[in-house]
Design a protein around this motif. Sequence first.
Motif, PDB file in Angstrom:
ATOM      1  N   SER A 297     -21.383  12.273 -16.890  1.00  0.00           N
ATOM      2  CA  SER A 297     -22.108  13.392 -17.300  1.00  0.00           C
ATOM      3  C   SER A 297     -23.692  13.222 -16.602  1.00  0.00           C
ATOM      4  O   SER A 297     -24.323  12.381 -17.113  1.00  0.00           O
ATOM      5  CB  SER A 297     -22.096  13.871 -18.661  1.00  0.00           C
ATOM      6  OG  SER A 297     -20.630  14.059 -18.906  1.00  0.00           O
ATOM      7  N   LYS A 301     -25.542  13.758 -20.849  1.00  0.00           N
ATOM      8  CA  LYS A 301     -25.639  15.179 -21.273  1.00  0.00           C
ATOM      9  C   LYS A 301     -24.494  16.097 -20.704  1.00  0.00           C
ATOM     10  O   LYS A 301     -24.993  16.912 -19.722  1.00  0.00           O
ATOM     11  CB  LYS A 301     -27.112  15.853 -21.285  1.00  0.00           C
ATOM     12  CG  LYS A 301     -28.269  15.132 -21.702  1.00  0.00           C
ATOM     13  CD  LYS A 301     -29.572  15.847 -21.502  1.00  0.00           C
ATOM     14  CE  LYS A 301     -30.706  14.929 -21.821  1.00  0.00           C
ATOM     15  NZ  LYS A 301     -31.925  15.372 -21.662  1.00  0.00           N
ATOM     16  N   ALA A 303     -22.331  19.048 -19.818  1.00  0.00           N
ATOM     17  CA  ALA A 303     -22.103  20.577 -19.783  1.00  0.00           C
ATOM     18  C   ALA A 303     -21.041  21.025 -19.054  1.00  0.00           C
ATOM     19  O   ALA A 303     -20.739  20.663 -17.772  1.00  0.00           O
ATOM     20  CB  ALA A 303     -23.429  20.924 -19.278  1.00  0.00           C
ATOM     21  N   ARG A 316     -25.509  27.326 -17.643  1.00  0.00           N
ATOM     22  CA  ARG A 316     -24.987  26.100 -18.469  1.00  0.00           C
ATOM     23  C   ARG A 316     -24.397  26.457 -19.736  1.00  0.00           C
ATOM     24  O   ARG A 316     -24.788  27.435 -20.581  1.00  0.00           O
ATOM     25  CB  ARG A 316     -26.349  25.350 -18.821  1.00  0.00           C
ATOM     26  CG  ARG A 316     -26.031  24.059 -19.477  1.00  0.00           C
ATOM     27  CD  ARG A 316     -27.436  23.130 -19.569  1.00  0.00           C
ATOM     28  NE  ARG A 316     -27.231  22.037 -20.135  1.00  0.00           N
ATOM     29  CZ  ARG A 316     -26.948  20.914 -19.712  1.00  0.00           C
ATOM     30  NH1 ARG A 316     -26.646  20.876 -18.275  1.00  0.00           N
ATOM     31  NH2 ARG A 316     -26.802  19.458 -20.252  1.00  0.00           N
ATOM     32  N   ALA A 318     -22.926  24.614 -22.905  1.00  0.00           N
ATOM     33  CA  ALA A 318     -23.135  23.142 -23.493  1.00  0.00           C
ATOM     34  C   ALA A 318     -23.214  23.136 -25.248  1.00  0.00           C
ATOM     35  O   ALA A 318     -23.141  22.112 -25.728  1.00  0.00           O
ATOM     36  CB  ALA A 318     -24.282  22.300 -22.774  1.00  0.00           C
ATOM     37  N   THR A 319     -23.356  24.420 -25.655  1.00  0.00           N
ATOM     38  CA  THR A 319     -23.258  24.650 -27.066  1.00  0.00           C
ATOM     39  C   THR A 319     -22.023  23.938 -27.696  1.00  0.00           C
ATOM     40  O   THR A 319     -20.913  24.095 -27.314  1.00  0.00           O
ATOM     41  CB  THR A 319     -23.480  26.033 -27.524  1.00  0.00           C
ATOM     42  OG1 THR A 319     -24.274  26.565 -26.957  1.00  0.00           O
ATOM     43  CG2 THR A 319     -23.542  26.053 -28.851  1.00  0.00           C
ATOM     44  N   PRO A 322     -22.134  17.277 -27.015  1.00  0.00           N
ATOM     45  CA  PRO A 322     -23.220  16.081 -27.230  1.00  0.00           C
ATOM     46  C   PRO A 322     -24.549  16.498 -26.533  1.00  0.00           C
ATOM     47  O   PRO A 322     -24.523  16.628 -25.479  1.00  0.00           O
ATOM     48  CB  PRO A 322     -22.786  14.683 -26.893  1.00  0.00           C
ATOM     49  CG  PRO A 322     -21.046  15.029 -26.935  1.00  0.00           C
ATOM     50  CD  PRO A 322     -21.048  16.365 -26.659  1.00  0.00           C
ATOM     51  N   LYS A 323     -25.575  16.411 -27.223  1.00  0.00           N
ATOM     52  CA  LYS A 323     -27.030  16.530 -26.564  1.00  0.00           C
ATOM     53  C   LYS A 323     -27.478  15.421 -25.752  1.00  0.00           C
ATOM     54  O   LYS A 323     -28.358  15.645 -24.920  1.00  0.00           O
ATOM     55  CB  LYS A 323     -27.883  17.011 -27.657  1.00  0.00           C
ATOM     56  CG  LYS A 323     -27.421  18.531 -28.211  1.00  0.00           C
ATOM     57  CD  LYS A 323     -28.603  18.946 -29.263  1.00  0.00           C
ATOM     58  CE  LYS A 323     -28.420  20.316 -29.624  1.00  0.00           C
ATOM     59  NZ  LYS A 323     -27.188  20.783 -29.743  1.00  0.00           N
ATOM     60  N   ALA A 324     -26.891  14.410 -26.014  1.00  0.00           N
ATOM     61  CA  ALA A 324     -27.512  12.936 -25.216  1.00  0.00           C
ATOM     62  C   ALA A 324     -26.463  11.784 -25.536  1.00  0.00           C
ATOM     63  O   ALA A 324     -25.760  11.763 -26.504  1.00  0.00           O
ATOM     64  CB  ALA A 324     -28.807  12.769 -26.045  1.00  0.00           C
ATOM     65  N   SER A 363     -19.091  28.245 -26.668  1.00  0.00           N
ATOM     66  CA  SER A 363     -19.350  27.085 -27.653  1.00  0.00           C
ATOM     67  C   SER A 363     -18.052  26.218 -27.622  1.00  0.00           C
ATOM     68  O   SER A 363     -16.969  26.494 -27.016  1.00  0.00           O
ATOM     69  CB  SER A 363     -19.679  27.617 -29.024  1.00  0.00           C
ATOM     70  OG  SER A 363     -18.380  28.477 -29.318  1.00  0.00           O
TER      71      SER A 363
END
Lengths: 380, 87
Positions: A297, A301, A303, A316, A318-319, A322-324, A363
Amino acid sequence: MASTKKTAATSAPRRTTLLIATRKGLWTLAADPARRSWKLTGPQFLGHIVHHALADPRDPRTILAAARTGHLGPTIFRSTDRGRTWKEAAKPPAFAEGSGRTVDHSFWLAAGHPSEPQVWYAGTSPQGLFRSTDGGVTWTGVAGFNEHPQRKAWCGGDQDGTPDGPKLHSILVDPRDPKHLYIGMSSGGVFESTDGGADWNPLNKGVKALFLPEPDPPFGHDPHCVRLHPRDPDRLYQQNHCGIYRIDRPAERWTDIGAAMPKSVGPIGFPMVLHPRDPDTLWVFPMDGSDVWPRISPGGKPAVYRSVNGGKTWQRQATGLPKAQAWWTVKRQAMTADQAPTVGVYFGTTSGEIWGSRDEGRSWKCLTAHLPHVYAIECA
Amino acid sequence: MNVRIPGLLRSYTAGAETVELKAHATLDDAVRDLDASFPGLRFRIVDEQGAIRPHIKMFVDGELARRLDASVRGASELMIVGALSGG
């Protein structure tokens, strides 16, 4: 074709069940009617490398699974009771004796046309096309491809291809005509047959192949995943090693729709999923194809990106993801969609997680984790 | 000839760890005989060009046989082993 459309439109949506093919076996993940809770069952074929498992859209009681192990040669298992019991193919895909070629594994399974209820296709590594006319019990090479005088030129040597071997994938059957077929090959490109596989022609104009010296070669490309829209079979999309493309037949030239992706993310990825009813809506899962091709990714991140206008623009999604620091990716067969009125989209990761969205990607929720490396997911 | 079946092939032999075969001249004959009793087994250990698959070893009375034309004349044991196939 008309009857196919009617059937799809009037059938009550089935409860979503995912077949999860992994590097170490096959699992099933079944949803409640609301798709809020999920139940994991399995493994079956524990220790087998299962490259693909597919329920027959013409008869969902039938499931085929393409498997091998580290030691044992490739085979295909078949169930006619929704996966409760399995029987091995009597004659799995194998090249002709004396051809010098050996099937390493069957990689891609595809059900034949609804008018040919016992027909199945299998794509192999290295690139070979096989057909069964008895529901997957015995398999015969499609000579029009496997023995085509240009096959070697199209595909290169058996050592060319992905790190896991060269592959024939994305076997697409036109719902209007059982003799109209497309295939994708890594490497090789997209090819079309209008005579049931007796002859094939490349369909790669407009597609980049930045790893080849020619600017617009006729073949030798690397489509990762090609999809044909069931409601508009003249509309095809492909997620390629060198971008994202759309074609509207009878056009011969693909349109680059990956250029509209954000530059920081790029147009590279493995899978591609189409909305089951809207030919303009599709999802991709980008990966990092820069530098030495990390194939994870971008930026750690993950998405999903969705287009609702045939690839003119992308959003995008990505809700919930993982954010990172999430360094997985999604293989070319490991993303799918269900048929629900609000479409569910699902993907499996190289780190053994299954993620799902019950609202068309807005989501996401992790449905299960700790599975082996996921190779493929399909709705049963 | 006594054939020792590895765990990874016992789904074909209904769990049997050993199988008795009649005498054969070559390993190919023996494996084909085995396949006649346990259909599908041969293709899992021998590819379509007649080569023993890379991670399958077959020992005839303790000697590694690298090809199917190896003699098994007079042999008392064939041991089939799966080895070193990766993680």
